[in-house]
Every structure is written in structure tokens, then in C-alpha cells.
Design a protein around this motif. Structure first.
Motif, PDB file in Angstrom:
ATOM      1  N   PRO A  65     -60.948   4.318  20.687  1.00 20.06           N
ATOM      2  CA  PRO A  65     -59.698   4.075  21.425  1.00 20.06           C
ATOM      3  C   PRO A  65     -58.599   5.071  21.034  1.00 20.06           C
ATOM      4  CG  PRO A  65     -60.566   2.044  20.463  1.00 20.06           C
ATOM      5  CD  PRO A  65     -61.355   3.168  19.875  1.00 20.06           C
ATOM      6  N   GLU A  66     -57.589   5.155  21.902  1.00 24.71           N
ATOM      7  CA  GLU A  66     -56.463   6.052  21.637  1.00 24.71           C
ATOM      8  C   GLU A  66     -55.777   5.674  20.331  1.00 24.71           C
ATOM      9  OE1 GLU A  66     -54.638   7.964  25.720  1.00 24.71           O
ATOM     10  OE2 GLU A  66     -53.659   6.247  24.781  1.00 24.71           O
ATOM     11  N   GLN A  67     -55.463   6.711  19.561  1.00 25.58           N
ATOM     12  CA  GLN A  67     -54.823   6.516  18.276  1.00 25.58           C
ATOM     13  C   GLN A  67     -53.521   7.309  18.219  1.00 25.58           C
ATOM     14  OE1 GLN A  67     -56.259   4.464  15.786  1.00 25.58           O
ATOM     15  NE2 GLN A  67     -57.614   3.976  17.515  1.00 25.58           N
ATOM     16  N   ASP A  68     -52.477   6.689  17.663  1.00 25.51           N
ATOM     17  CA  ASP A  68     -51.226   7.394  17.423  1.00 25.51           C
ATOM     18  C   ASP A  68     -51.348   8.140  16.097  1.00 25.51           C
ATOM     19  OD1 ASP A  68     -49.796   6.547  19.707  1.00 25.51           O
ATOM     20  OD2 ASP A  68     -49.439   4.602  18.760  1.00 25.51           O
ATOM     21  N   ALA A  69     -51.055   9.420  16.132  1.00 24.43           N
ATOM     22  CA  ALA A  69     -51.155  10.249  14.921  1.00 24.43           C
ATOM     23  C   ALA A  69     -49.985  11.232  14.886  1.00 24.43           C
ATOM     24  CB  ALA A  69     -52.480  10.995  14.884  1.00 24.43           C
ATOM     25  N   ILE A  70     -49.702  11.731  13.702  1.00 28.46           N
ATOM     26  CA  ILE A  70     -48.628  12.696  13.506  1.00 28.46           C
ATOM     27  C   ILE A  70     -49.234  13.949  12.890  1.00 28.46           C
ATOM     28  CG2 ILE A  70     -46.447  13.183  12.347  1.00 28.46           C
ATOM     29  CD1 ILE A  70     -45.840  10.228  12.373  1.00 28.46           C
ATOM     30  N   THR A  71     -49.001  15.094  13.513  1.00 31.62           N
ATOM     31  CA  THR A  71     -49.560  16.351  13.029  1.00 31.62           C
ATOM     32  C   THR A  71     -48.840  16.820  11.772  1.00 31.62           C
ATOM     33  OG1 THR A  71     -48.075  17.643  14.432  1.00 31.62           O
ATOM     34  CG2 THR A  71     -50.193  16.994  15.381  1.00 31.62           C
ATOM     35  N   LEU A 107     -64.329   3.643  11.003  1.00 28.31           N
ATOM     36  CA  LEU A 107     -64.333   4.871  10.213  1.00 28.31           C
ATOM     37  C   LEU A 107     -63.934   6.069  11.072  1.00 28.31           C
ATOM     38  CD1 LEU A 107     -64.969   6.327   7.564  1.00 28.31           C
ATOM     39  CD2 LEU A 107     -67.357   6.461   8.298  1.00 28.31           C
ATOM     40  N   ALA A 108     -64.387   6.105  12.310  1.00 30.70           N
ATOM     41  CA  ALA A 108     -64.028   7.208  13.202  1.00 30.70           C
ATOM     42  C   ALA A 108     -62.530   7.225  13.477  1.00 30.70           C
ATOM     43  CB  ALA A 108     -64.806   7.088  14.510  1.00 30.70           C
ATOM     44  N   GLN A 109     -61.918   6.072  13.655  1.00 31.34           N
ATOM     45  CA  GLN A 109     -60.486   6.011  13.933  1.00 31.34           C
ATOM     46  C   GLN A 109     -59.664   6.539  12.764  1.00 31.34           C
ATOM     47  OE1 GLN A 109     -59.178   2.159  15.382  1.00 31.34           O
ATOM     48  NE2 GLN A 109     -61.082   1.848  16.511  1.00 31.34           N
ATOM     49  N   THR A 110     -59.965   6.070  11.563  1.00 33.53           N
ATOM     50  CA  THR A 110     -59.191   6.501  10.394  1.00 33.53           C
ATOM     51  C   THR A 110     -59.410   7.985  10.095  1.00 33.53           C
ATOM     52  OG1 THR A 110     -60.993   5.739   8.952  1.00 33.53           O
ATOM     53  CG2 THR A 110     -59.201   4.205   9.388  1.00 33.53           C
ATOM     54  N   ASN A 114     -56.562  11.036  10.059  1.00 32.91           N
ATOM     55  CA  ASN A 114     -56.384  11.884   8.884  1.00 32.91           C
ATOM     56  C   ASN A 114     -56.586  13.361   9.208  1.00 32.91           C
ATOM     57  OD1 ASN A 114     -55.916   9.603   7.325  1.00 32.91           O
ATOM     58  ND2 ASN A 114     -58.056   9.413   6.702  1.00 32.91           N
ATOM     59  N   ALA A 115     -57.579  13.653  10.056  1.00 30.40           N
ATOM     60  CA  ALA A 115     -57.848  15.043  10.426  1.00 30.40           C
ATOM     61  C   ALA A 115     -56.693  15.632  11.228  1.00 30.40           C
ATOM     62  CB  ALA A 115     -59.148  15.139  11.220  1.00 30.40           C
ATOM     63  N   VAL A 116     -56.128  14.852  12.137  1.00 36.10           N
ATOM     64  CA  VAL A 116     -54.990  15.337  12.930  1.00 36.10           C
ATOM     65  C   VAL A 116     -53.775  15.558  12.033  1.00 36.10           C
ATOM     66  CG1 VAL A 116     -53.369  14.709  14.760  1.00 36.10           C
ATOM     67  CG2 VAL A 116     -55.811  14.303  15.064  1.00 36.10           C
ATOM     68  N   GLY A 117     -53.585  14.709  11.055  1.00 36.30           N
ATOM     69  CA  GLY A 117     -52.447  14.851  10.154  1.00 36.30           C
ATOM     70  C   GLY A 117     -52.526  16.055   9.244  1.00 36.30           C
ATOM     71  N   CYS A 136     -66.714  15.182  12.490  1.00 37.39           N
ATOM     72  CA  CYS A 136     -68.132  14.818  12.522  1.00 37.39           C
ATOM     73  C   CYS A 136     -68.759  14.902  11.135  1.00 37.39           C
ATOM     74  CB  CYS A 136     -68.862  15.727  13.503  1.00 37.39           C
ATOM     75  SG  CYS A 136     -70.635  15.411  13.660  1.00 37.39           S
ATOM     76  N   ASN A 137     -68.455  15.959  10.409  1.00 41.24           N
ATOM     77  CA  ASN A 137     -69.021  16.124   9.060  1.00 41.24           C
ATOM     78  C   ASN A 137     -68.544  15.032   8.105  1.00 41.24           C
ATOM     79  OD1 ASN A 137     -70.392  18.448   9.841  1.00 41.24           O
ATOM     80  ND2 ASN A 137     -68.693  19.794   9.295  1.00 41.24           N
ATOM     81  N   ILE A 138     -67.265  14.666   8.207  1.00 35.12           N
ATOM     82  CA  ILE A 138     -66.726  13.636   7.316  1.00 35.12           C
ATOM     83  C   ILE A 138     -67.370  12.282   7.609  1.00 35.12           C
ATOM     84  CG2 ILE A 138     -64.639  12.371   6.698  1.00 35.12           C
ATOM     85  CD1 ILE A 138     -63.054  14.925   7.240  1.00 35.12           C
ATOM     86  N   ILE A 139     -67.477  11.927   8.888  1.00 37.26           N
ATOM     87  CA  ILE A 139     -68.075  10.628   9.249  1.00 37.26           C
ATOM     88  C   ILE A 139     -69.559  10.602   8.904  1.00 37.26           C
ATOM     89  CG2 ILE A 139     -68.513   9.034  11.146  1.00 37.26           C
ATOM     90  CD1 ILE A 139     -66.076  10.127  12.547  1.00 37.26           C
TER      91      ILE A 139
END
Length: 255
Positions: A65-71, A107-110, A114-117, A136-139
Motif C-alpha cells: 500500500p501507499e506509504q508516506d515517506a520523507i526523503t 517488512l516491505a513497507q518499513t 527507510n530506503a526512501v529516507g 529487494c536485497n534488504i527484504i
């Protein structure tokens, strides 16, 4: 009595037959303990003493699902993705995690947030494939103890605030104008160089300017609505001047 017992045994055996499809694996438990992985086909699972559960080993596509993230440069974005994974060890998928469907999704959401941040907005927009591989590598590394192989992660959409969209549009417009000005300037430089070469060559060739003038007149005479202004080349005027000078000298000599 014997017939009754035989009937009971037949019914018990029939009830114990469990079918495992080709795309599944079965996990058998005997008295609550893991016994073995059941392969596709018919398998015996005796009631009361034994139980089993099926695990689908086909590749699964899960929509994150859509996630709010901050770069990294403090720009708020909304992102969603799709993750492709499959179970390579059915026993671990059942024994090591309670619900691997839910666990992989969380796990994919978190991981995605983190990757976008950890990247800037420019990197997020221009290096989407690289960031997807990183997620993909992290998950995949985190789900390996669960018997799950993550095959691919794709960022589907990156939604920006309206203010940021306008800023990016203005920046893109300014960049296009910059390229246009540079291209136009380069064309003018090249044209001036070619004109200089043509002028130099024509000045060194007698009659070249006169031929050029005649060619120009021929081009514009096709349309009778045009007003033709006849321009005498400098060489023609010089020839008249030279002829007049020669006549004066000859006249003076005769005198």
C-alpha cells in the motif's frame, strides 16, 4: 465383526488420504512435532495423531500500500510498490514465522520507507531501479531465515506534493530554455563562420559575386508579386571605376 473392522479400516485409510497439488507442499506434524515435507500426490495423514498444512510455493505478487515517506532532503512523498516472492522452504515458512504473508508485507513497507529516507528526491526520481534493487536485497536477506526468496521489487508510483510538481516543472522549463539558447548561439557561430569562409572565397574569385547576384535574381523572379531591387556588386562598381581611371590616363597620354 471382522467385516465391520475392515470397513472401519477402509474408511480410516480413505479419510487419511490427503492430496497435495503440484504447486503446493505439505507440512506434516505427528503428535505436534514436525515430521516431514509432503511432496505432490497422495499422502497419508492419520487423524487424531497427525495433522498437516499446505503451503503454496508459486511466485506471489503482493501490492504494498501507499506509504508516506520523507526523503533525505526533507521532501514528503507518497510511494507504493509491488513485491514478487516465493517460498523455497515450506517447513521454515510455517515453523519460523506465524504468518509469512503478513510478515513479508509489513517488512516491505518499513524497508521501503527507510530506503526512501536515505536518498534525495532527485536520486529517488532518477535512480528508481537502483533503489528497487536495494529494497529487494534488504527484504531478501531478512526473509531468508523464513524460507522465502524475494525475486523482485518494483516501485510503481511516486506521488509528489503539488507545490513540488510546480517547482520541478519550472526547473525543467528553465533547463529547456537554456539548451535552446545554447543551441541557437552555436548555430549562429557556425553560420557566421561559414559566411566568412564564403565571403573570403568569393572575394578571391573574379566574377563570383556577379554570378551570385544573378542566381539570387533568378530565385526571386519566379514570383511576379515580389518587388525586385537590383543590387550591384561591389566588384562591378570597382570595374567601372577602374575603367574610368584607365580612360583618364589614356586621355592624358594622348594630350
Amino acid at each position: 465383526m471382522v467385516i465391520f473392522i475392515l470397513v472401519i479400516l477402509v474408511v480410516l485409510i480413505l479419510a487419511s488420504i490427503k492430496q497435495i497439488n503440484q504447486f503446493e507442499r505439505g507440512i506434516k506434524f505427528t503428535l505436534g512435532k514436525f515430521t516431514k515435507i509432503m511432496n505432490p500426490g497422495w499422502n497419508l495423514v492419520f487423524p487424531i495423531f497427525q495433522s498437516y498444512s499446505k503451503v503454496d510455493i508459486r511466485t506471489k505478487a503482493v501490492d504494498v500500500p501507499e506509504q508516506d515517506a520523507i526523503t533525505k532532503d526533507n521532501v514528503s512523498v507518497r510511494i507504493n510498490a509491488v513485491i514478487y516472492y516465493k517460498v523455497f522452504d515450506a517447513s521454515k515458512a510455517v515453523l519460523e514465522v506465524e504468518n509469512f504473508y503478513y510478515a513479508v508485507g509489513q517488512l516491505a513497507q518499513t524497508t521501503m520507507r527507510n530506503a526512501v529516507g536515505s536518498v534525495s528526491l532527485d536520486e529517488l526520481l532518477s535512480e528508481r531501479e537502483k533503489i528497487s534493487d536495494q529494497i529487494c536485497n534488504i527484504i531478501d536477506k531478512a526473509t531468508d531465515p523464513w524460507g522465502i526468496k524475494v525475486e523482485n521489487v518494483e516501485l510503481k508510483d511516486i506521488a509528489l506534493p503539488e507545490e513540488m510538481k510546480r517547482v520541478i516543472a519550472r526547473a525543467a522549463e528553465a533547463e529547456r530554455e537554456k539548451v535552446a539558447v545554447i543551441t541557437k548561439a552555436a548555430g549562429e557561430v557556425e553560420a557566421s563562420e561559414n559566411l566568412a569562409k564564403a565571403a573570403s572565397l568569393m572575394s578571391k574569385t573574379p566574377g563570383a559575386m556577379h554570378l551570385r547576384t544573378l542566381s539570387t535574381l533568378s530565385d526571386i523572379s519566379g514570383d511576379k508579386s515580389n518587388t525586385i531591387i537590383f543590387a550591384l556588386p561591389v566588384e562591378v562598381l570597382k570595374s567601372f571605376e577602374a575603367k574610368s581611371t584607365d580612360e583618364k590616363i589614356e586621355s592624358n597620354v594622348k594630350k
